[in-house]
Design a protein around this motif. Sequence first.
Motif, PDB file in Angstrom:
ATOM      1  N   TRP A 262      23.551  32.276 -10.043  1.00  0.00           N
ATOM      2  CA  TRP A 262      23.343  33.629 -10.563  1.00  0.00           C
ATOM      3  C   TRP A 262      24.646  34.413 -10.541  1.00  0.00           C
TER       4      TRP A 262
ATOM      5  N   TYR B  87      21.037  40.535 -16.089  1.00  0.00           N
ATOM      6  CA  TYR B  87      19.701  39.969 -15.860  1.00  0.00           C
ATOM      7  C   TYR B  87      18.795  40.238 -17.063  1.00  0.00           C
ATOM      8  N   ASN B  88      18.841  41.454 -17.588  1.00  0.00           N
ATOM      9  CA  ASN B  88      18.005  41.803 -18.739  1.00  0.00           C
ATOM     10  C   ASN B  88      18.447  41.060 -20.000  1.00  0.00           C
TER      11      ASN B  88
ATOM     12  N   PHE C  24      24.763  43.923 -12.827  1.00  0.00           N
ATOM     13  CA  PHE C  24      23.841  42.796 -12.695  1.00  0.00           C
ATOM     14  C   PHE C  24      22.543  43.067 -13.447  1.00  0.00           C
ATOM     15  N   GLN C  25      22.056  44.302 -13.414  1.00  0.00           N
ATOM     16  CA  GLN C  25      20.855  44.669 -14.174  1.00  0.00           C
ATOM     17  C   GLN C  25      21.044  44.341 -15.655  1.00  0.00           C
TER      18      GLN C  25
ATOM     19  N   GLU D 157      15.038  30.416  -4.705  1.00  0.00           N
ATOM     20  CA  GLU D 157      15.878  31.450  -5.326  1.00  0.00           C
ATOM     21  C   GLU D 157      17.212  31.587  -4.599  1.00  0.00           C
TER      22      GLU D 157
ATOM     23  N   PHE E 289      26.857  35.540 -13.741  1.00  0.00           N
ATOM     24  CA  PHE E 289      27.035  36.997 -13.813  1.00  0.00           C
ATOM     25  C   PHE E 289      28.512  37.322 -13.992  1.00  0.00           C
TER      26      PHE E 289
ATOM     27  N   ALA F  86      17.551  43.316  -9.577  1.00  0.00           N
ATOM     28  CA  ALA F  86      17.794  43.826 -10.929  1.00  0.00           C
ATOM     29  C   ALA F  86      16.867  44.991 -11.260  1.00  0.00           C
TER      30      ALA F  86
ATOM     31  N   PRO G 101      16.313  37.805  -6.976  1.00  0.00           N
ATOM     32  CA  PRO G 101      17.131  38.293  -8.098  1.00  0.00           C
ATOM     33  C   PRO G 101      16.417  39.338  -8.953  1.00  0.00           C
ATOM     34  N   SER G 102      15.138  39.117  -9.223  1.00  0.00           N
ATOM     35  CA  SER G 102      14.381  40.070 -10.042  1.00  0.00           C
ATOM     36  C   SER G 102      14.289  41.430  -9.366  1.00  0.00           C
TER      37      SER G 102
ATOM     38  N   GLN H 158      17.018  37.797 -19.704  1.00  0.00           N
ATOM     39  CA  GLN H 158      15.584  37.933 -19.393  1.00  0.00           C
ATOM     40  C   GLN H 158      15.175  37.134 -18.160  1.00  0.00           C
ATOM     41  N   GLY H 159      16.079  37.054 -17.199  1.00  0.00           N
ATOM     42  CA  GLY H 159      15.782  36.368 -15.941  1.00  0.00           C
ATOM     43  C   GLY H 159      15.569  34.875 -16.068  1.00  0.00           C
TER      44      GLY H 159
END
Length: 211
Positions: free
Chosen positions: A36, A108-109, A104-105, A29, A40, A76, A72-73, A112-113
């Motif tokens: 990422w 990421y959503n 970032f949230q 990761e 982003f 987020a 990352p998850s 869906q990661g």
Amino acid sequence: AKCCERRAAAFLCGLAGCMDELRAVSEDEAAQMPSWIFTFWRSMCNEGRKEETAKSYARTFAMLFREDQKAPSEMASQTYFDLVKASPKNKSGNGQRSASVAAFQKFYNAIQGDVSKLDEPDEDAKFCQVSGEPRRGALRGPRPKPPEEAKAKANGATKAEAKAEAKAEAKAAKLKKAEVKAEAKAEEEAKGRKAKAKENKEREKIKVNSE
């Protein structure tokens, strides 16, 4: 005063404890983190944010990753957002840190990661780097660039060049249209002169015959 200091210390200790409960980033990761951050940043630009504003958010997020080293998850998650928002550094920085995490949230959503939707950073995108040396060992690399994008980059195409080219084409088309119009006008005038000359010739002929 001492009571307030003890409360503040207990609060910070509680934050640290909650942060420790979040999963640490894996080596794979960490290797993907520049992708990422780059994707982003690009998503924010595509949404209409100014490039420098989006870059500021991306830099802040990269700084948070260097400090916390979370997956990352986890970064987020609502828990991470709450921890960052409550931190003294966020308050002294006018909420820049929590704003970056909130953005970032959303990103990421939206994907869906899915790491297959990440883009490889450009070579000059220094703000995406999270360490001096890139880490190796990623199980799944970022999505390769589309052939059209790769071709455009190879040819050195930029938005400015494309705009200049389109402007030049429009100017050429305008000149061509003016040339065609001028040629048509010249042809029409030539026909008029020819018709007038013929008419004058007929008149002279009639005049001669009448004499």
